[in-house]
Design an enzyme around this catalytic site. Structure first.
Site, PDB file in Angstrom:
ATOM      1  N   LYS A 118       0.758  -1.250  -0.152  1.00  0.00           N
ATOM      2  CA  LYS A 118      -0.072   0.072  -0.029  1.00  0.00           C
ATOM      3  C   LYS A 118       0.852   1.150  -0.033  1.00  0.00           C
ATOM      4  O   LYS A 118       1.936   1.177   0.307  1.00  0.00           O
ATOM      5  CB  LYS A 118      -0.991   0.027   1.110  1.00  0.00           C
ATOM      6  CG  LYS A 118      -2.031  -1.065   0.999  1.00  0.00           C
ATOM      7  CD  LYS A 118      -2.973  -1.249   2.042  1.00  0.00           C
ATOM      8  CE  LYS A 118      -4.144  -2.015   1.821  1.00  0.00           C
ATOM      9  NZ  LYS A 118      -5.254  -2.068   2.951  1.00  0.00           N
ATOM     10  N   ARG A 178      -2.544 -10.333   6.092  1.00  0.00           N
ATOM     11  CA  ARG A 178      -2.914 -10.252   4.375  1.00  0.00           C
ATOM     12  C   ARG A 178      -1.883  -9.718   3.693  1.00  0.00           C
ATOM     13  O   ARG A 178      -1.370  -8.517   3.772  1.00  0.00           O
ATOM     14  CB  ARG A 178      -4.212  -9.406   4.604  1.00  0.00           C
ATOM     15  CG  ARG A 178      -4.798  -9.464   3.166  1.00  0.00           C
ATOM     16  CD  ARG A 178      -6.154  -8.745   3.066  1.00  0.00           C
ATOM     17  NE  ARG A 178      -6.930  -8.669   1.613  1.00  0.00           N
ATOM     18  CZ  ARG A 178      -6.425  -7.769   0.936  1.00  0.00           C
ATOM     19  NH1 ARG A 178      -5.594  -6.915   1.047  1.00  0.00           N
ATOM     20  NH2 ARG A 178      -7.153  -7.743  -0.317  1.00  0.00           N
TER      21      ARG A 178
HETATM   22  C1  7PM Z   1      -6.470  -2.067  -5.337  1.00  0.00           C
HETATM   23  C2  7PM Z   1      -6.415  -1.107  -4.242  1.00  0.00           C
HETATM   24  C3  7PM Z   1      -7.173  -3.273  -5.054  1.00  0.00           C
HETATM   25  C4  7PM Z   1      -6.196  -1.714  -3.052  1.00  0.00           C
HETATM   26  C5  7PM Z   1      -7.129  -3.525  -3.739  1.00  0.00           C
HETATM   27  C6  7PM Z   1      -6.428  -3.003  -2.775  1.00  0.00           C
HETATM   28  C7  7PM Z   1      -7.977  -4.914   2.638  1.00  0.00           C
HETATM   29  C8  7PM Z   1      -8.842  -5.777   2.306  1.00  0.00           C
HETATM   30  C9  7PM Z   1      -8.219  -4.708   0.537  1.00  0.00           C
HETATM   31  C10 7PM Z   1      -7.320  -4.819   3.917  1.00  0.00           C
HETATM   32  C11 7PM Z   1      -8.985  -6.375   4.646  1.00  0.00           C
HETATM   33  C12 7PM Z   1      -5.409  -4.440  -1.189  1.00  0.00           C
HETATM   34  C13 7PM Z   1      -6.535  -3.502  -1.504  1.00  0.00           C
HETATM   35  N1  7PM Z   1      -7.498  -4.052   1.271  1.00  0.00           N
HETATM   36  N2  7PM Z   1      -9.586  -6.406   3.153  1.00  0.00           N
HETATM   37  N3  7PM Z   1      -9.033  -5.553   1.113  1.00  0.00           N
HETATM   38  N4  7PM Z   1      -8.151  -5.483   5.079  1.00  0.00           N
HETATM   39  N5  7PM Z   1      -9.492  -7.208   5.310  1.00  0.00           N
HETATM   40  O1  7PM Z   1      -4.321  -3.874  -1.014  1.00  0.00           O
HETATM   41  O2  7PM Z   1      -6.380  -4.041   4.501  1.00  0.00           O
HETATM   42  O3  7PM Z   1      -5.543  -5.643  -1.668  1.00  0.00           O
HETATM   43  S1  7PM Z   1      -8.138  -4.385  -1.200  1.00  0.00           S
END
Ligand code: 7PM
Length: 290
Positions: free
Chosen positions: A222, A256
């Site tokens: 991120k 994650r």
């Molecule tokens: C594009 C940008 C695609 C950001 C996906 C993302 C989280 C999550 C995501 C989190 C939980 C990613 C994010 N982030 N679920 N889903 N916690 N529980 O980095 O921080 O995959 S989507």
């Protein structure tokens, strides 16, 4: 803790591998698509590598929630995620998590082998709470300020940690009343938060233990890591591991990540050190389920 048909010990840190089934996904997507078509074999290969590297959970998402993302249709999300879930459920003995806010996908995912519902909107969407309760599966409730389209425009808090805890406690209460029987909580790094908000949340993550539920964190690749390390998405693994180690030390039970192998080593180091120390880790008092 029970995740559908699978049991997982969440008193030791577990690694959840990310499978973003979106053609535009940041940092890992696209590669699972060719000419706009989902390549199921590519997904299986990616999942297999993560499981072999020690992931005990896989998180499958078909909706991009990156800042500024526009919502995908529910049907498109279903078409992306369900074939993947079916293929993985018959091949791998890990917990399959479905990253969705859609009531329809929650219901359908449970019927093809999902073991966890991971909702960045904490079951606030239409029908989501009832659908999740009906599956009997545990749910990860995440904090977000605003919605993906606009959340990074003007994040603001008086005390970010207290506000995240208050939100999660309120959602936990609603979900328990609604019949959900297993819960995890997640502060939602990057979801309506400045770098400073994210850093304060990481530094004070142990305060979320008042919720007495297992804590999941997702910082992998991120922007907060890019801001700190000054590196593009693909070069943020070390920064992500460092941040996750701090999170595990502050009580995170599930991490994650896109980068499973390194994170599994990090989780094992945290586990080894903390079980050697007589420091009451993991702390008592949190619930296996509601
Ligand atoms: C594009 C940008 C695609 C950001 C996906 C993302 C989280 C999550 C995501 C989190 C939980 C990613 C994010 N982030 N679920 N889903 N916690 N529980 O980095 O921080 O995959 S989507």
């Amino acid at each position: 803790m029970q995740f559908g048909s699978r049991t997982l010990d969440v008193t030791t840190p577990q690694v959840m591998g990310i499978l973003n089934i979106t053609p535009d996904s940041f940092s890992d997507g696209g590669e699972l698509f060719s000419a706009g078509q989902l390549q199921l074999q590519a997904v299986i290969d990616r999942a297999s590598a993560m499981v072999n590297a020690g992931a005990t959970m896989l998180d499958i998402g078909g909706e991009s929630t990156r800042p500024g993302a526009v919502p995908v249709s529910s049907q498109q999300e279903l078409d992306r995620v369900l074939p993947v879930l079916s293929a993985l459920a018959s091949r791998f003995d890990v917990v399959l998590s479905v990253d969705t806010s859609s009531a329809l996908l929650i219901t359908e995912a449970a019927s093809v082998g999902a073991g966890l519902i991971n909702d960045v909107r904490a079951l606030t969407g239409p029908g989501a709470l009832a659908a999740a309760a009906a599956t009997g599966l545990p749910v990860c409730l995440m904090h977000m300020q605003g919605s993906p389209a606009t959340m990074q425009q003007q994040p603001g808090y008086r005390d970010v940690v207290q506000e995240v805890i208050r939100f999660l406690q309120a959602r936990v209460d609603v979900c328990i009343r609604g019949g959900v029987t297993g819960l995890l909580v997640d502060p939602g790094f990057g979801f309506g938060k400045t770098l400073q908000h994210n850093l304060v949340l990481l530094a004070r993550l142990q305060e979320l233990q008042v919720l007495e539920l297992p804590i999941l964190v997702g910082m992998s690749r991120k922007r907060m890591l890019g801001d700190i390390a000054g590196k593009p998405e693909k070069a943020r693994e070390a920064a992500g591991i460092a941040a996750a180690v701090l999170a595990m030390q502050n009580g995170a039970r599930i991490v994650r990540t896109h980068d499973v192998a390194g994170m599994v080593d990090a989780a094992r180091v945290c586990q080894a050190v903390n079980s050697a120390a007589q420091r009451n880790w993991p702390p008592d008092g949190w619930k296996e389920s509601t």
